[in-house]
Design a protein around this motif. Sequence first.
Motif, short mmCIF file in Angstrom:
data_model
loop_
_atom_site.label_atom_id
_atom_site.label_comp_id
_atom_site.label_asym_id
_atom_site.label_seq_id
_atom_site.Cartn_x
_atom_site.Cartn_y
_atom_site.Cartn_z
N ASP A 128 -71.39 38.30 18.41
CA ASP A 128 -72.51 39.18 18.76
C ASP A 128 -73.34 38.65 19.92
O ASP A 128 -74.03 39.41 20.59
CB ASP A 128 -73.42 39.39 17.54
CG ASP A 128 -72.78 40.29 16.49
OD1 ASP A 128 -71.69 40.82 16.76
OD2 ASP A 128 -73.36 40.46 15.41
N GLU A 129 -73.27 37.34 20.15
CA GLU A 129 -74.08 36.74 21.21
C GLU A 129 -73.61 37.15 22.61
O GLU A 129 -74.37 37.01 23.58
CB GLU A 129 -74.04 35.21 21.10
CG GLU A 129 -74.58 34.66 19.79
CD GLU A 129 -76.05 34.97 19.59
OE1 GLU A 129 -76.78 35.07 20.60
OE2 GLU A 129 -76.48 35.12 18.43
N ILE A 130 -72.37 37.64 22.74
CA ILE A 130 -71.87 37.97 24.07
C ILE A 130 -71.31 39.39 24.15
O ILE A 130 -70.56 39.72 25.06
CB ILE A 130 -70.79 36.97 24.54
CG1 ILE A 130 -69.57 36.99 23.61
CG2 ILE A 130 -71.37 35.57 24.66
CD1 ILE A 130 -68.36 36.28 24.18
N ARG A 131 -71.66 40.22 23.19
CA ARG A 131 -71.21 41.61 23.26
C ARG A 131 -71.79 42.29 24.51
O ARG A 131 -72.85 41.91 25.01
CB ARG A 131 -71.62 42.38 22.01
CG ARG A 131 -70.82 42.00 20.77
CD ARG A 131 -71.21 42.86 19.58
NE ARG A 131 -70.47 42.48 18.39
CZ ARG A 131 -69.27 42.96 18.07
NH1 ARG A 131 -68.67 43.84 18.86
NH2 ARG A 131 -68.67 42.57 16.97
N VAL A 132 -71.07 43.31 25.00
CA VAL A 132 -71.52 44.05 26.18
C VAL A 132 -71.70 45.51 25.81
O VAL A 132 -71.27 45.97 24.75
CB VAL A 132 -70.50 43.91 27.34
CG1 VAL A 132 -70.42 42.47 27.81
CG2 VAL A 132 -69.12 44.41 26.92
N PRO A 191 -69.18 34.74 37.57
CA PRO A 191 -69.14 33.35 38.04
C PRO A 191 -68.64 32.41 36.95
O PRO A 191 -68.82 32.68 35.75
CB PRO A 191 -70.61 33.06 38.40
CG PRO A 191 -71.24 34.40 38.58
CD PRO A 191 -70.53 35.32 37.64
N PHE A 192 -68.05 31.31 37.36
CA PHE A 192 -67.52 30.35 36.39
C PHE A 192 -68.62 29.86 35.45
O PHE A 192 -68.41 29.74 34.24
CB PHE A 192 -66.91 29.16 37.14
CG PHE A 192 -66.48 28.05 36.22
CD1 PHE A 192 -65.33 28.16 35.47
CD2 PHE A 192 -67.25 26.89 36.11
CE1 PHE A 192 -64.93 27.14 34.61
CE2 PHE A 192 -66.86 25.87 35.25
CZ PHE A 192 -65.70 25.99 34.50
N ASP A 193 -69.81 29.59 35.99
CA ASP A 193 -70.91 29.10 35.16
C ASP A 193 -71.23 30.07 34.03
O ASP A 193 -71.54 29.67 32.91
CB ASP A 193 -72.17 28.86 36.00
CG ASP A 193 -72.04 27.63 36.90
OD1 ASP A 193 -70.97 27.00 36.90
OD2 ASP A 193 -73.02 27.32 37.61
N GLU A 194 -71.17 31.37 34.33
CA GLU A 194 -71.46 32.37 33.31
C GLU A 194 -70.39 32.35 32.21
O GLU A 194 -70.70 32.55 31.03
CB GLU A 194 -71.55 33.76 33.94
CG GLU A 194 -71.75 34.90 32.95
CD GLU A 194 -73.01 34.76 32.10
OE1 GLU A 194 -73.03 35.35 31.00
OE2 GLU A 194 -73.97 34.08 32.53
N SER A 195 -69.14 32.11 32.58
CA SER A 195 -68.09 32.04 31.56
C SER A 195 -68.34 30.88 30.60
O SER A 195 -68.12 30.99 29.39
CB SER A 195 -66.72 31.91 32.21
OG SER A 195 -66.55 30.66 32.85
N ARG A 201 -72.48 30.07 23.92
CA ARG A 201 -73.22 30.96 23.03
C ARG A 201 -72.41 31.37 21.81
O ARG A 201 -72.96 31.52 20.72
CB ARG A 201 -73.66 32.21 23.81
CG ARG A 201 -74.74 31.93 24.84
CD ARG A 201 -74.92 33.10 25.78
NE ARG A 201 -75.80 32.76 26.89
CZ ARG A 201 -75.84 33.44 28.03
NH1 ARG A 201 -75.05 34.48 28.20
NH2 ARG A 201 -76.67 33.07 28.99
N VAL A 202 -71.10 31.56 21.99
CA VAL A 202 -70.30 31.97 20.83
C VAL A 202 -69.88 30.77 19.98
O VAL A 202 -69.63 30.91 18.78
CB VAL A 202 -69.04 32.76 21.24
CG1 VAL A 202 -69.41 34.04 21.93
CG2 VAL A 202 -68.10 31.94 22.09
N ILE A 221 -75.72 23.40 32.67
CA ILE A 221 -75.46 24.67 31.99
C ILE A 221 -75.72 24.51 30.49
O ILE A 221 -76.36 25.37 29.86
CB ILE A 221 -74.00 25.12 32.21
CG1 ILE A 221 -73.72 25.29 33.71
CG2 ILE A 221 -73.72 26.42 31.47
CD1 ILE A 221 -72.27 25.58 34.02
N ILE A 222 -75.26 23.42 29.93
CA ILE A 222 -75.40 23.19 28.49
C ILE A 222 -76.86 23.01 28.10
O ILE A 222 -77.34 23.62 27.14
CB ILE A 222 -74.56 21.97 28.07
CG1 ILE A 222 -73.07 22.30 28.19
CG2 ILE A 222 -74.90 21.52 26.65
CD1 ILE A 222 -72.14 21.11 28.04
#
Length: 245
Positions: A128-132, A191-195, A201-202, A221-222
């Motif tokens: 649920d943390e990364i649903r779109v 972007p790679f950072d977003e991945s 998050r998951v 990022i972490i």
Amino acid sequence: MVEQTSNSMSKKTSNQMYIVDLREAVSSNQTLREALTESNSLWKPLYNRMGSSETLWIIVSNEYRGGKMWPAAMAAADYIRNQASFILKNTITVHNISDDNNVADMISAYNEILFFVKDKRNYQFHKDEIRVSHVYEGNEWGGEREKGTSAYHDTEVRRYNPDGKDPGNVWLEEDRSQTPNQELDETRPIPFDESIRRCIRVGSQEKEKIHTIWATNLADIITCENREFIEVDVDVLQSESERKS
């Protein structure tokens, strides 16, 4: 039980997450076999250290060398499973973004992130943390199809999760700003950072520990995701495993 809910009451509280970045190992070696062998000392000790519900995420870049494409990600997945009893749950595809017109003609267009677990029925994964956003919610069949038959059992269920749709395993940025309705207008590589943020998050909760190997570049990022960044000492990892055995 597989954690896929955003309900904080049901989330586990003592998990840790592990990230290994194999991109440098792949790019710096002359053969794919050499690249995989360089990581040989990691997998059994990591498996022994991890709790049953903790997860392992491996970043791998495919390479084009000497007129041949190295299928590094899938080769790494097979190699890791031969070394330890990890279960490959999924592979995440992340397209590369480059505005450099001087790059070689034959390069890999994407990286892959391998998602491993120890117990396929009990691992931390907060989808649920990364649903779109749903693409057609409210626009199909007059917007009246709020319920439908489940694909897994013969019962009526809500057609649209209120937290959004499953992002799948090809992660893209979705643009719905070009038209006045909810339909998807365009997709772009993220972007790679977003991945990596999505993986974090998951695979973890705030204030949990993220253990990394060969991934010091992910520290910012972490920590920005309110997790604790820990760089694993490979020698210490091996010593721990030897003592346990």
